[in-house]
Write a protein that holds these residues in place. Structure first.
Motif, PDB file in Angstrom:
ATOM      1  N   CYS A  68      66.909   1.635   6.639  1.00  0.00           N
ATOM      2  CA  CYS A  68      66.598   2.903   7.301  1.00  0.00           C
ATOM      3  C   CYS A  68      67.432   3.053   8.584  1.00  0.00           C
ATOM      4  O   CYS A  68      67.399   2.179   9.446  1.00  0.00           O
ATOM      5  CB  CYS A  68      65.116   2.962   7.636  1.00  0.00           C
ATOM      6  SG  CYS A  68      64.703   4.404   8.634  1.00  0.00           S
ATOM      7  N   CYS A  85      64.604   3.149  11.788  1.00  0.00           N
ATOM      8  CA  CYS A  85      63.785   2.012  12.225  1.00  0.00           C
ATOM      9  C   CYS A  85      64.256   0.670  11.684  1.00  0.00           C
ATOM     10  O   CYS A  85      63.750  -0.377  12.091  1.00  0.00           O
ATOM     11  CB  CYS A  85      62.317   2.245  11.869  1.00  0.00           C
ATOM     12  SG  CYS A  85      61.954   2.012  10.116  1.00  0.00           S
ATOM     13  N   CYS A 117      61.276   6.156   3.942  1.00  0.00           N
ATOM     14  CA  CYS A 117      61.071   4.899   4.663  1.00  0.00           C
ATOM     15  C   CYS A 117      59.572   4.639   4.853  1.00  0.00           C
ATOM     16  O   CYS A 117      58.835   5.516   5.298  1.00  0.00           O
ATOM     17  CB  CYS A 117      61.772   4.946   6.024  1.00  0.00           C
ATOM     18  SG  CYS A 117      61.481   3.459   6.998  1.00  0.00           S
ATOM     19  N   GLY A 153      58.439   2.607   6.977  1.00  0.00           N
ATOM     20  CA  GLY A 153      58.212   2.357   8.400  1.00  0.00           C
ATOM     21  C   GLY A 153      58.075   3.637   9.207  1.00  0.00           C
ATOM     22  O   GLY A 153      57.122   3.814   9.964  1.00  0.00           O
ATOM     23  N   CYS A 154      59.025   4.582   9.052  1.00  0.00           N
ATOM     24  CA  CYS A 154      59.046   5.757   9.934  1.00  0.00           C
ATOM     25  C   CYS A 154      58.964   7.089   9.189  1.00  0.00           C
ATOM     26  O   CYS A 154      58.904   8.149   9.820  1.00  0.00           O
ATOM     27  CB  CYS A 154      60.297   5.725  10.806  1.00  0.00           C
ATOM     28  SG  CYS A 154      61.816   6.047   9.891  1.00  0.00           S
TER      29      CYS A 154
HETATM   30 ZN   LIG Z   1      62.458   4.001   8.971  1.00  0.00          ZN
END
Ligand SMILES: [Zn+2]
Length: 328
Positions: free
Chosen positions: A29, A32, A76, A78-79
């Motif tokens: 990504c 992040c 993603c 994560g984000c």
């Molecule tokens: Zn991310």
């Protein structure tokens, strides 16, 4: 060129498949750094990574034989950014941009001007329009001309790689102190804290490392300055209705944002977001009718002009206004 912070494998992998042979970049990504999930969210029947570089070049220029192919987009974990974990590398992107035929934009100048005017209104809401001004990719200067007419900027920095538009651009800033830099990433030519306003219209969707580019811009901005960014919005209604056929899903966009993911990206680059809003794009009625008929399977040679009437539509773009964080 922006450096790659989050490349999963610096030696790009070779794509599999009998027709390929091209090596593409693999990356985590770009916001992040998380590794990509296995399942794509958006893909085409034939994915771009199974095709060779030469097969993709006409598609890059907008010509399709058997439907379009894109590099699959994942979301993603994560984000929440929607991005392509396999994509062209910087060297390939350089070759693709260099061979592009001249922009045969069908949207006429008055409609383009009205759209840019709307973006300028956003800058005006947040900026005193004084000090230095930076635009990344100004083209013929349809945004900048508003700044010259209504602002009191004392110095203009225009990063425009296309030398064919230099004459038109110089005309716009004629009589003002200005620098035209023929490099989209020529931030090193701009002194630290040189500008109080910076603008990037349809640039950020194209960058392999948007965080690094934003950090470089941040260096050139004064405390309290205003950054205006226009991008596509992958959470828009239009995208939800037409899915992978949405034109912004294409070989030129390594990632596409939505209001939430662009906030995270701006945060990662050291900016505080002041506003995210939908933008209005202006089109001639004639242009919209033609595209509607195409979508329905008709290919008329001529459509009525409707006296060149222009309408404004909120069509899947968004505008983000931000300021450097913690530098007051
Ligand atoms: Zn991310």
């Amino acid at each position: 060129m922006a450096q790659q912070d989050h490349v999963l494998d610096p030696l790009a992998v070779t794509a599999s498949g009998p027709r390929s042979g091209a090596a593409y970049l693999r990356r985590n990504c770009p916001c992040c750094g998380n590794a990509p999930p296995a399942q794509p969210e958006v893909r085409t029947a034939i994915t771009a990574d199974t095709l060779g570089f030469d097969e993709l070049t006409p598609q890059w220029n907008g010509f399709f034989k058997e439907g379009k192919s894109i590099f699959s987009y994942v979301r993603c974990t994560g984000c929440g950014l929607l991005y392509a974990p396999v994509f062209f590398d910087n060297e390939q992107l350089g070759r693709l941009y260099a061979q592009m035929p001249p922009n045969m934009d069908e949207v006429p100048l008055p409609a383009l001007r009205a759209t840019q005017r709307g973006y300028f209104e956003a800058l005006k809401r947040h900026s005193a329009l004084k000090g230095g001004f930076i635009e990344v990719g100004p083209d013929v200067g349809l945004f900048t001309e508003n700044c010259v007419r209504e602002g009191q900027f004392d110095e203009y920095w225009l990063l425009e790689p296309n030398r064919a538009v230099e004459g038109a651009l110089r005309q716009v800033v004629n009589g003002r102190k200005h620098h035209i830099v023929h490099d989209m990433f020529g931030f090193k030519d701009i002194p630290e804290k040189a500008a109080s306003a910076a603008v990037m219209i349809h640039v950020l969707d194209h960058l392999l490392d948007p965080v690094e580019t934003l950090r470089q811009i941040r260096r050139t901005l004064t405390p309290g300055s205003t950054l205006v960014i226009v991008t596509h919005d992958e959470s828009s209604l239009l995208r939800q209705v037409i899915g992978s056929r949405w034109p912004a899903f294409c070989l030129q966009h390594p990632q596409i944002y939505n209001p939430k993911s662009i906030r995270k990206l701006m945060d990662a680059a050291g900016f505080e977001v002041k506003e995210v809003s939908k933008t209005v794009n202006h089109f001639e009625v004639k242009f919209l009718l033609k595209h509607l008929l195409w979508a329905l399977g008709f290919k008329p040679k001529k459509v009525p002009s409707f006296a060149n009437a222009v309408v404004g539509l909120k069509l899947g773009n968004m505008l983000t206004v931000a300021t450097p964080r913690g530098a007051a």
